[in-house]
Scaffold this motif. Structure first.
Motif, mmCIF file in Angstrom:
data_model
loop_
_atom_site.group_PDB
_atom_site.id
_atom_site.type_symbol
_atom_site.label_atom_id
_atom_site.label_comp_id
_atom_site.label_asym_id
_atom_site.label_seq_id
_atom_site.Cartn_x
_atom_site.Cartn_y
_atom_site.Cartn_z
ATOM 1 N N ARG A 4 0.844 -1.199 0.000
ATOM 2 C CA ARG A 4 0.000 0.000 0.000
ATOM 3 C C ARG A 4 0.878 1.248 0.000
ATOM 4 N N ILE A 5 0.552 2.180 -0.911
ATOM 5 C CA ILE A 5 1.279 3.440 -1.016
ATOM 6 C C ILE A 5 0.337 4.581 -0.659
ATOM 7 N N PHE A 22 0.127 3.828 -9.783
ATOM 8 C CA PHE A 22 0.440 2.779 -8.806
ATOM 9 C C PHE A 22 -0.521 1.600 -8.920
ATOM 10 N N GLN A 23 -1.787 1.879 -9.095
ATOM 11 C CA GLN A 23 -2.762 0.788 -9.226
ATOM 12 C C GLN A 23 -2.495 -0.031 -10.487
ATOM 13 N N ASP A 24 -2.090 0.620 -11.576
ATOM 14 C CA ASP A 24 -1.738 -0.095 -12.802
ATOM 15 C C ASP A 24 -0.514 -0.991 -12.606
ATOM 16 N N ASN A 25 0.287 -0.672 -11.596
ATOM 17 C CA ASN A 25 1.476 -1.471 -11.294
ATOM 18 C C ASN A 25 1.270 -2.355 -10.065
ATOM 19 N N LYS A 46 -1.523 2.434 7.753
ATOM 20 C CA LYS A 46 -0.237 1.752 7.898
ATOM 21 C C LYS A 46 0.381 1.445 6.525
ATOM 22 N N PRO A 47 0.720 2.486 5.750
ATOM 23 C CA PRO A 47 1.233 2.266 4.394
ATOM 24 C C PRO A 47 2.624 1.615 4.412
ATOM 25 N N ASP A 48 2.954 0.985 3.301
ATOM 26 C CA ASP A 48 4.284 0.408 3.130
ATOM 27 C C ASP A 48 5.266 1.443 2.606
#
Length: 117
Positions: A4-5, A22-25, A46-48
């Motif tokens: 998650r970004i 980002f979703q496309d990747n 809690k993003p990565d």
């Protein structure tokens, strides 16, 4: 497990671009439009990884970054600065990549993959 970004930027067009990119990747995304909202989202989501604009209303990137690093559960979350602001802000540690808008898709994806392993 999908990473998650958290995208923090006050420009809706930039947010839309990054979210779609980002979703496309194959990354999940969360969005905030200023540093204050960004800290709340970071605590909840809690993003990565976080992408961070520096020049925003209410609470800018520098204050967000300081707050993130003070939070024991979030202090190790990697950050990539994507900003139109000039040189590297002095508050950022040397391990934080700074990409200038308009950002290169290839360079951005390379940085994300490097930081997320």
């Amino acid at each position: 497990m999908t990473k998650r970004i958290l995208i923090i930027d006050d420009d809706p067009a930039m947010v839309d671009f990054l979210e779609e990119f980002f979703q496309d990747n194959d990354y999940e995304t969360a969005v905030a439009f200023n540093g204050h909202e960004g800290l709340e989202k970071a605590k909840a989501e809690k993003p990565d990884l976080v992408t961070l604009d520096m020049d925003m209303p209410k609470k800018g990137g520098t204050l967000f970054y300081a707050g993130l690093r003070r939070n024991p559960t979030l202090k190790d979350v990697p950050v990539i600065v994507i900003s139109g602001v000039g040189p590297r802000p002095p508050s950022l540690t040397k391990d934080v990549p700074v990409l200038t808008k308009p950002v290169s898709n290839d360079l951005l994806l390379e940085q994300v993959r490097t930081l997320l392993g």
